[in-house]
Scaffold this motif. Sequence first.
Motif, mmCIF file in Angstrom:
data_model
loop_
_atom_site.group_PDB
_atom_site.id
_atom_site.type_symbol
_atom_site.label_atom_id
_atom_site.label_comp_id
_atom_site.label_asym_id
_atom_site.label_seq_id
_atom_site.Cartn_x
_atom_site.Cartn_y
_atom_site.Cartn_z
ATOM 1 N N TYR A 135 1.380 -1.456 -0.127
ATOM 2 C CA TYR A 135 -0.333 -0.004 -0.167
ATOM 3 C C TYR A 135 1.095 1.163 -0.375
ATOM 4 O O TYR A 135 0.415 1.904 -0.121
ATOM 5 N N THR B 84 -9.344 8.419 -11.748
ATOM 6 C CA THR B 84 -9.323 6.735 -12.869
ATOM 7 C C THR B 84 -8.245 7.160 -13.804
ATOM 8 O O THR B 84 -7.282 5.603 -13.889
ATOM 9 N N ARG C 80 -1.624 0.906 -13.156
ATOM 10 C CA ARG C 80 -2.007 -0.450 -13.008
ATOM 11 C C ARG C 80 -1.547 -1.094 -13.525
ATOM 12 O O ARG C 80 -1.079 -2.259 -13.770
ATOM 13 N N SER D 210 -7.922 -2.851 -8.709
ATOM 14 C CA SER D 210 -8.877 -2.072 -9.276
ATOM 15 C C SER D 210 -9.411 -0.586 -8.082
ATOM 16 O O SER D 210 -8.635 0.030 -7.513
ATOM 17 N N ARG D 211 -10.108 -0.139 -8.888
ATOM 18 C CA ARG D 211 -10.582 1.854 -8.226
ATOM 19 C C ARG D 211 -10.979 1.230 -7.075
ATOM 20 O O ARG D 211 -10.646 2.761 -5.986
ATOM 21 N N THR D 212 -11.592 0.673 -6.032
ATOM 22 C CA THR D 212 -12.628 0.426 -5.157
ATOM 23 C C THR D 212 -10.948 0.295 -4.058
ATOM 24 O O THR D 212 -11.265 1.057 -3.307
ATOM 25 N N THR D 213 -10.470 -0.614 -4.285
ATOM 26 C CA THR D 213 -9.079 -1.129 -3.704
ATOM 27 C C THR D 213 -7.910 0.584 -3.742
ATOM 28 O O THR D 213 -7.233 0.673 -2.535
ATOM 29 N N TYR E 83 -9.361 3.151 -3.720
ATOM 30 C CA TYR E 83 -9.451 4.254 -2.428
ATOM 31 C C TYR E 83 -9.608 3.782 -1.704
ATOM 32 O O TYR E 83 -9.372 4.139 -0.516
ATOM 33 N N GLU E 84 -9.144 2.712 -1.251
ATOM 34 C CA GLU E 84 -9.176 1.649 0.176
ATOM 35 C C GLU E 84 -7.791 2.264 0.627
ATOM 36 O O GLU E 84 -7.717 2.527 1.331
ATOM 37 N N CYS F 170 -7.456 5.552 1.536
ATOM 38 C CA CYS F 170 -7.929 6.196 2.278
ATOM 39 C C CYS F 170 -7.577 5.528 3.994
ATOM 40 O O CYS F 170 -7.832 5.451 5.303
#
Length: 97
Positions: A32, A52, A60, A66-69, A71-72, A75
Amino acid sequence: MGFFLLILYVVLLCMSQLNKSLGQQRNKLLRYQLIKNLYNETIKQHPHTPLTKILEVYIRPVYPISRTTLYEILCTNVQSELKAVEQQINSQGRLFN
């Protein structure tokens, strides 16, 4: 005597699973941190690029997430969580010293 050996085996098995889990958590947080560093460098070079597009073009190809990952990851407070995991790992090591 056999009962105590069984208990010892179970305890050692649980501790090895905990150590494995802590190691996986530490590796995830280190990954991360690398992704966050890449994102921050890209933002400095291309300040008006949408998230994006940064994900698609810069992140990528190196880290297939993924985009969700993403964002995670953005944060997550990596430094504090990594410090907590390192303290747990260090306290685990002191049990056997």
